[in-house]
Scaffold this active site. Structure first.
Site, mmCIF file in Angstrom:
data_model
loop_
_atom_site.group_PDB
_atom_site.id
_atom_site.type_symbol
_atom_site.label_atom_id
_atom_site.label_comp_id
_atom_site.label_asym_id
_atom_site.label_seq_id
_atom_site.Cartn_x
_atom_site.Cartn_y
_atom_site.Cartn_z
ATOM 1 N N TYR A 477 0.834 -1.204 0.000
ATOM 2 C CA TYR A 477 0.000 0.000 0.000
ATOM 3 C C TYR A 477 0.874 1.263 0.000
ATOM 4 C CZ TYR A 477 -3.838 3.178 1.039
ATOM 5 O OH TYR A 477 -4.758 4.198 0.976
ATOM 6 N N SER A 557 -6.347 1.157 -4.519
ATOM 7 C CA SER A 557 -6.492 2.560 -4.153
ATOM 8 C C SER A 557 -5.122 3.241 -4.256
ATOM 9 C CB SER A 557 -7.096 2.669 -2.748
ATOM 10 O OG SER A 557 -7.581 3.962 -2.511
ATOM 11 N N ASP A 641 -17.622 3.753 -7.873
ATOM 12 C CA ASP A 641 -16.571 4.180 -6.954
ATOM 13 C C ASP A 641 -16.536 5.705 -6.907
ATOM 14 O OD1 ASP A 641 -14.309 4.654 -5.462
ATOM 15 O OD2 ASP A 641 -13.075 3.167 -6.482
ATOM 16 N N HIS A 676 -15.836 1.432 -4.003
ATOM 17 C CA HIS A 676 -14.403 1.349 -3.721
ATOM 18 C C HIS A 676 -14.008 0.039 -3.058
ATOM 19 C CE1 HIS A 676 -10.565 3.346 -3.708
ATOM 20 N NE2 HIS A 676 -10.406 3.181 -2.411
#
Length: 713
Positions: A477, A557, A641, A676
């Protein structure tokens, strides 16, 4: 539960390196994506944006493009011979009872449970020794399971509940207020709520937050001024009072009432990092809102109020966080007193039963200590193993509280804990057809480009031969102060059952080592994050866990940005790239929904020429080059999203399809009526993972599920 046989296999074996040189190549004819002569000038530089028309998510033209892209993608996926077998195994392993920790409201004890393959968790309750009854079943909210429960909050006496629902995965919510005893709806639904908690003022009403409904598409139009409202029971929403945010422009505003009901605490932010803190005395209708701390150079939240003191968790002058107290009458930061001082490890705090529970991250692994409110250490809490502990929260009068424990190879179990004695017992262990004893996780430390040591946890089946031929998913991430700590995933369990390796590095930009670690991966230092990820891949290859032919990179993301930037900078490093709901257009991300709030991490193209040049230098949409062979790529996103709008993924996929030099497929899989990720129905999640794993293995050259053979190539 009955024992379940994996597909038709007698056992689980390592991946074969037997690959088919004559594997059928699926002919791909991508839809024609028109180009429009759109140009924006940034500090004297013209930047072409030929696919900007795809930002119009409400247009028929965009909808037609989505349909055409999905047809190509799903036609391709239908040719993968073991796609259905992967889906069957995922369904089989997913089908076990999952249960959340119980919590008490009024005379009832509540808990969440999923019988196995239910799209959404069901909320049950019981009183005393009675049999549990269904209290709320989100599976009945919509026929296709895409309407989910987005949070709930009970009144002080437990007799009334406010719960939020999300439709199609959207961040926009509706709040429904119900009599908890009779389960009858009490009044009209509160609509147009976003990024909001729900906090009760006694039994009288709730505080919630939202934006004005934007002009244009509510899924992509910018939302900039958040406001805190108070809704009194029995009144219309149009009568709700604005408590904070009418004059002050803040992108994120939240309000919560202290457990004793005396104070409303207001947090206000302009970005995802840093917040102001205010309070209001609820015993006086005419009381003013007063500041606790102003400015946005720290993250501070109130844990509790006791005897005229606020107890707070803060990283002010403490990058790894500390617990402080201050008198309500004079809350200025110069008067803050340490209760639990900062240490070398990052702190996260909860309260329950009149105690403070300090949860430390030590190289991304949990350690927990129990303190009283004077800062006296009561005990170190012995955890069941090495992994992630969550929970340790509850009301001040709770005699028993609960915590969860998990890691990459052990499904989450729930434990009860008695704060007065320190007694801990196993409360609920899942019965799942997965034997953790057959797998192992090890933590390694590798060196990034600039010499920084980065931790990574690598999980796989015991006995895996490190011959460079193991299919590997590298997942990360690296942003927004978010920490990736060990947790079990059913999907990853299926991957490892087949002999796959799953590796998770803790990149800079995250919160694993405090604020300094976060800041080292932001703005003009964002390249550190990509360098950390690239170095993780190189470590896995050098140590023969895998090789470039067997490596897939994955992230969602901000992690989707990570994958997009890495695959455009080092396309030869991996065989497969799997960017999910990614932030791909770094020059325009701040113009959509709440994207401007991400500027602390990214900066914006409007800030300065230096920031524009830096963003353009790694923005995935702007760094796809003609004539380069990119890895096999499947971009995934949801058409609803409204966090990271799907136009990011649309434009990136269009660029790849136009410029890809090799024969590797560049597909986009667009989930309809999905957002999302939060609240995604189990059925859709299973289908997504079957497609992701199938696409990955197929493009690594496997013509059958590799676990069907012991043969090494």
């Amino acid at each position: 539960m009955k024992k379940i046989v994996l597909l038709t296999l007698v056992g689980i074996f390592l991946f074969s390196c037997k690959k088919s040189d004559t594997q059928k190549k699926v002919e791909l004819k991508y839809p024609t994506t028109k180009k429009v002569d759109t140009v924006t000038n940034y500090f004297g530089t013209d930047v072409k944006d030929p696919y900007r028309w795809l930002e119009d998510d409400m247009s028929d033209e965009t909808a037609a493009w989505v349909g055409e892209q999905n047809k190509v993608t799903f036609d391709y996926l239908a040719n993968i011979p073991y796609r259905e077998a992967l889906k069957n195994r995922l369904e089989t392993l997913w089908n076990y009872e999952k249960m959340g920790a119980p919590f008490k409201e009024g005379d009832y004890t509540y808990f969440y449970k999923n019988n196995g393959l239910q799209n959404q968790y069901v909320l049950y309750r019981f009183k005393g020794e009675d049999e549990p009854e269904v209290f709320l079943d989100p599976n009945t909210f919509s026929e296709d399971g895409t309407t989910s429960l987005g949070g709930l909050s009970f009144s002080k006496d437990g007799n009334t509940v406010a719960y939020a629902i999300s439709e199609g995965g959207s961040d926009w919510r509706k709040i429904i207020i119900m009599d908890a005893l009779s389960k009858e709806i009490k009044e009209d639904t509160i609509i147009d709520v976003k990024f909001s908690g729900m906090s009760w003022k006694k039994n009288e009403g709730i505080f919630y937050s939202s934006y004005e409904k934007p002009k244009g598409s509510e899924l992509s139009a910018k939302t900039d001024q958040h406001r805190l409202f108070y809704h009194k029971l029995g009144t219309k929403q149009v009568e709700d009072n604005i408590i904070f945010g009418e004059k002050e422009k803040r992108r994120y505003v939240g309000g919560g009432v202290t457990e004793d009901g005396k104070y409303l605490i207001i947090s206000a932010s302009v970005s995802t990092s840093g917040n102001e803190l205010y309070f209001k005395d609820l015993s006086d209708v005419n009381s003013e809102i007063k500041p606790i701390i102003l400015g946005f150079d720290n993250d501070t939240n109130v844990l509790d109020h006791q005897n005229g003191y606020f107890f707070m968790q803060t990283n002010l002058d403490a990058p790894n966080k500390r617990v402080v107290k201050v008198a309500v009458e004079n809350p200025d930061a110069k008067n803050w007193e340490d209760v639990i001082p900062e240490t070398e490890n990052v702190l996260n705090v909860s309260t329950a039963s009149g105690y403070i529970f300090a949860k430390y991250m030590v190289d991304a692994v949990s350690k927990v200590k129990q303190y009283d409110f004077n800062g006296k250490l009561i005990r170190d809490i012995e955890l069941p193993g090495v992994g992630t502990a969550g929970g340790f929260g509850g009301k001040v009068d709770a005699e028993i509280i609960y915590y969860s424990f998990t890691n990459y190879i052990n499904p989450g179990s729930i434990y009860s804990f008695v704060p007065k004695t320190g007694e801990s017992k196993l409360y609920k262990k899942p019965e799942i057809d997965f034997n953790a004893d057959n797998f192992e996780s090890q933590q390694v430390f590798y060196t990034s480009k600039d010499g920084t040591k980065i931790p990574m946890i690598i999980s796989y089946k015991k006995g895996t031969e490190l011959d460079g031929k193991n299919p590997t998913i590298l997942y990360a991430y690296g942003g927004f102060n978010i920490s990736l700590t060990p947790s079990f995933s059913i999907a990853n369990a299926v991957w490892m059952e087949q002999g796959g390796i799953y590796a998770v590095p803790n990149l800079r930009g995250g919160g694993e080592y405090g604020k300094a670690w976060h800041n080292a991966g932001t703005k003009l230092q964002k390249q550190n994050v990509f360098d950390d990820f690239i170095a993780a891949a190189e470590y896995l290859i050098e140590n023969k866990y895998t090789s470039s032919d067997y490596l897939a990179i994955r992230g969602g993301s901000n992690g989707g940005l990570l994958v997009g930037a890495t695959m455009t900078q080092r396309p030869e490093l991996m065989k497969v790239a799997l960017p999910a709901v990614g932030v791909m257009d770094m020059l325009r991300y701040h113009t959509f929904t709440a994207g401007a709030g991400w500027a602390y991490d990214y900066g914006t193209a409007d800030d300065s020429k230096e920031m524009f040049d830096y963003l353009k230098g790694y923005s995935p949409v702007h760094n796809v080059k003609e004539g380069v062979e990119y890895p096999a790529t499947m971009v995934t996103t949801g058409d609803h999203d409204d966090r990271v709008v799907p136009a990011h993924s649309f434009k990136f996929a269009a660029e790849l399809q136009a410029k890809q030099a090799g024969s590797n497929p560049t597909l986009i899989r667009i989930e309809t009526n999905a957002g999302h990720g939060a609240g995604t129905p189990v059925s859709k999640t299973i289908e997504q993972y079957a497609d992701i794993f199938g696409f990955t293995l197929y493009n690594m050259g496997y013509k059958e599920l590799p676990s069907k053979t012991k043969v090494k190539g």
